[in-house]
Design an enzyme around this catalytic site. Sequence first.
Site, PDB file in Angstrom:
ATOM      1  N   ASN A  10       0.866  -1.179   0.000  1.00 56.24           N
ATOM      2  CA  ASN A  10       0.000   0.000   0.000  1.00 56.24           C
ATOM      3  C   ASN A  10       0.905   1.232   0.000  1.00 56.24           C
ATOM      4  O   ASN A  10       1.466   1.595   1.029  1.00 56.24           O
ATOM      5  CB  ASN A  10      -0.888  -0.044   1.259  1.00 56.24           C
ATOM      6  CG  ASN A  10      -1.704   1.225   1.437  1.00 56.24           C
ATOM      7  OD1 ASN A  10      -1.797   2.048   0.528  1.00 56.24           O
ATOM      8  ND2 ASN A  10      -2.280   1.393   2.612  1.00 56.24           N
ATOM      9  N   TRP A  11       1.028   1.853  -1.182  1.00 53.02           N
ATOM     10  CA  TRP A  11       1.970   2.978  -1.301  1.00 53.02           C
ATOM     11  C   TRP A  11       1.419   4.257  -0.667  1.00 53.02           C
ATOM     12  O   TRP A  11       2.145   5.231  -0.524  1.00 53.02           O
ATOM     13  CB  TRP A  11       2.291   3.232  -2.777  1.00 53.02           C
ATOM     14  CG  TRP A  11       3.046   2.122  -3.445  1.00 53.02           C
ATOM     15  CD1 TRP A  11       3.471   0.947  -2.880  1.00 53.02           C
ATOM     16  CD2 TRP A  11       3.490   2.084  -4.814  1.00 53.02           C
ATOM     17  NE1 TRP A  11       4.138   0.192  -3.813  1.00 53.02           N
ATOM     18  CE2 TRP A  11       4.166   0.855  -5.010  1.00 53.02           C
ATOM     19  CE3 TRP A  11       3.378   2.961  -5.895  1.00 53.02           C
ATOM     20  CZ2 TRP A  11       4.732   0.500  -6.227  1.00 53.02           C
ATOM     21  CZ3 TRP A  11       3.935   2.600  -7.127  1.00 53.02           C
ATOM     22  CH2 TRP A  11       4.607   1.380  -7.286  1.00 53.02           C
ATOM     23  N   LYS A  12       0.152   4.276  -0.350  1.00 53.33           N
ATOM     24  CA  LYS A  12      -0.503   5.482   0.200  1.00 53.33           C
ATOM     25  C   LYS A  12      -0.238   6.682  -0.725  1.00 53.33           C
ATOM     26  O   LYS A  12      -0.063   6.499  -1.917  1.00 53.33           O
ATOM     27  CB  LYS A  12      -0.033   5.722   1.638  1.00 53.33           C
ATOM     28  CG  LYS A  12      -0.164   4.456   2.499  1.00 53.33           C
ATOM     29  CD  LYS A  12      -0.031   4.706   3.958  1.00 53.33           C
ATOM     30  CE  LYS A  12      -0.140   3.365   4.694  1.00 53.33           C
ATOM     31  NZ  LYS A  12      -0.172   3.498   6.135  1.00 53.33           N
ATOM     32  N   HIS A  96      -9.676   1.151   4.928  1.00 51.51           N
ATOM     33  CA  HIS A  96      -8.386   1.377   5.595  1.00 51.51           C
ATOM     34  C   HIS A  96      -8.599   2.366   6.746  1.00 51.51           C
ATOM     35  O   HIS A  96      -9.379   3.310   6.625  1.00 51.51           O
ATOM     36  CB  HIS A  96      -7.362   1.917   4.597  1.00 51.51           C
ATOM     37  CG  HIS A  96      -5.976   1.930   5.161  1.00 51.51           C
ATOM     38  ND1 HIS A  96      -5.555   2.903   6.041  1.00 51.51           N
ATOM     39  CD2 HIS A  96      -4.941   1.060   5.030  1.00 51.51           C
ATOM     40  CE1 HIS A  96      -4.307   2.640   6.401  1.00 51.51           C
ATOM     41  NE2 HIS A  96      -3.914   1.529   5.805  1.00 51.51           N
ATOM     42  N   GLU A  98      -6.983   4.775   7.766  1.00 47.76           N
ATOM     43  CA  GLU A  98      -6.759   6.191   7.420  1.00 47.76           C
ATOM     44  C   GLU A  98      -7.975   6.773   6.711  1.00 47.76           C
ATOM     45  O   GLU A  98      -8.288   7.956   6.866  1.00 47.76           O
ATOM     46  CB  GLU A  98      -5.482   6.321   6.561  1.00 47.76           C
ATOM     47  CG  GLU A  98      -4.238   6.140   7.423  1.00 47.76           C
ATOM     48  CD  GLU A  98      -3.035   5.555   6.713  1.00 47.76           C
ATOM     49  OE1 GLU A  98      -2.987   5.572   5.466  1.00 47.76           O
ATOM     50  OE2 GLU A  98      -2.125   5.058   7.425  1.00 47.76           O
ATOM     51  N   GLU A 168      -5.479  -4.744  10.728  1.00 46.87           N
ATOM     52  CA  GLU A 168      -4.447  -3.724  10.904  1.00 46.87           C
ATOM     53  C   GLU A 168      -4.738  -2.902  12.162  1.00 46.87           C
ATOM     54  O   GLU A 168      -5.495  -1.923  12.109  1.00 46.87           O
ATOM     55  CB  GLU A 168      -4.431  -2.768   9.706  1.00 46.87           C
ATOM     56  CG  GLU A 168      -4.060  -3.406   8.395  1.00 46.87           C
ATOM     57  CD  GLU A 168      -3.498  -2.368   7.441  1.00 46.87           C
ATOM     58  OE1 GLU A 168      -2.362  -2.558   6.992  1.00 46.87           O
ATOM     59  OE2 GLU A 168      -4.182  -1.371   7.160  1.00 46.87           O
ATOM     60  N   GLY A 174       2.383   2.413  10.720  1.00 49.03           N
ATOM     61  CA  GLY A 174       3.341   3.504  10.559  1.00 49.03           C
ATOM     62  C   GLY A 174       4.079   3.889  11.823  1.00 49.03           C
ATOM     63  O   GLY A 174       4.728   4.937  11.886  1.00 49.03           O
ATOM     64  N   SER A 209       3.283  -1.978  10.375  1.00 51.61           N
ATOM     65  CA  SER A 209       4.738  -2.007  10.617  1.00 51.61           C
ATOM     66  C   SER A 209       5.383  -3.351  10.261  1.00 51.61           C
ATOM     67  O   SER A 209       6.348  -3.769  10.901  1.00 51.61           O
ATOM     68  CB  SER A 209       5.062  -1.624  12.066  1.00 51.61           C
ATOM     69  OG  SER A 209       4.662  -0.288  12.325  1.00 51.61           O
ATOM     70  N   GLY A 230       2.782  -1.160   4.314  1.00 57.85           N
ATOM     71  CA  GLY A 230       2.802   0.265   3.964  1.00 57.85           C
ATOM     72  C   GLY A 230       4.219   0.727   3.692  1.00 57.85           C
ATOM     73  O   GLY A 230       4.772   0.527   2.612  1.00 57.85           O
ATOM     74  N   GLY A 231       4.838   1.332   4.704  1.00 59.07           N
ATOM     75  CA  GLY A 231       6.172   1.935   4.567  1.00 59.07           C
ATOM     76  C   GLY A 231       7.187   1.048   3.856  1.00 59.07           C
ATOM     77  O   GLY A 231       7.899   1.512   2.948  1.00 59.07           O
TER      78      GLY A 231
HETATM   79  P1  PGA Z   1       2.733   0.398   7.632  1.00 60.24           P
HETATM   80  O1  PGA Z   1       1.286   0.627   6.993  1.00 60.24           O
HETATM   81  O2  PGA Z   1       3.274  -0.897   7.089  1.00 60.24           O
HETATM   82  O3  PGA Z   1       3.553   1.587   7.194  1.00 60.24           O
HETATM   83  O4  PGA Z   1       2.565   0.349   9.113  1.00 60.24           O
HETATM   84  C1  PGA Z   1       0.404  -0.439   6.779  1.00 60.24           C
HETATM   85  C2  PGA Z   1      -0.883   0.058   6.195  1.00 60.24           C
HETATM   86  O5  PGA Z   1      -1.355   1.127   6.594  1.00 60.24           O
HETATM   87  O6  PGA Z   1      -1.487  -0.590   5.320  1.00 60.24           O
END
Ligand code: PGA
Length: 248
Positions: A10-12, A96, A98, A168, A174, A209, A230-231
């Site tokens: 997930n590149w956001k 998600h 977010e 999640e 993050g 994470s 994500g990251g």
């Molecule tokens: P993260 O994000 O790996 O940076 O914690 C995961 C996500 O939000 O899908």
Amino acid sequence: MIRRPLIVGNWKMNGSRSSSIELVGDVANNFSTGGHVECVVCPPDVFLADVAAVLVGSDVGLGAQNVSQYEKGAYTGDVSASMLVEFTCAYVLVGHSERRACFGETSSQVAEKFVAAQGKGLTPILCVGETLAERKAERAFEVIAEQLDAVVEVAGLNALSSAVVAYEPVWAIGTGEVASPAQAQEMLAFIRGRLGEKADATRLLYGGSVSAENAAQLFEQQDIDGALVGGASLQAEQFMAICQIAET
Ligand code: PGA
């Protein structure tokens, strides 16, 4: 029951057009797993066409980060499921944390998005997770049950078992503070237990994470079939390392 491992990046809202092309090129060129693990990237919508072009002929799949619950019409700024299909997306994230926290998406909107996505042949990746306050108040299981049930009510249990569910925990996203393998397993077993008789075939992911350093311990857990990353998905080497761990 052997479930095919799934790793989703997930590149956001990160990167530029050129950096996205470079990143997906590095992923596509280095992904060769003998066909066991499935690997998907979810770039920002505006880069879907560029990323899709690089992915032609590769084994890496394409997904989007969000979808409109509406089919078409006067919904300024929204992108429909059929538009995503047109750009060769096979997956889409829905719910998600977010989207829920920053954009006020409710569980019932998430359910509508889930149905809209499935209706056009996309596989929804339904994201669920509790906040730190909810976990501390021992409400984690209740919150996850509510988030799942909102979708089951609208889409039906069968629809859910043919989708992907990603657990999640919000406090792990993050933050570098990954859930312990036992915490993740406990919640994913709980989720599988709520998905009915076909749940054995449903792929359940952990997200929050995930890195090349902690992936192996997570993937050893019985109910963890892969990861939503994500990251670490923004670095091809890290992301490929996680795919490789899922393969072995
Ligand atoms: P993260 O994000 O790996 O940076 O914690 C995961 C996500 O939000 O899908």
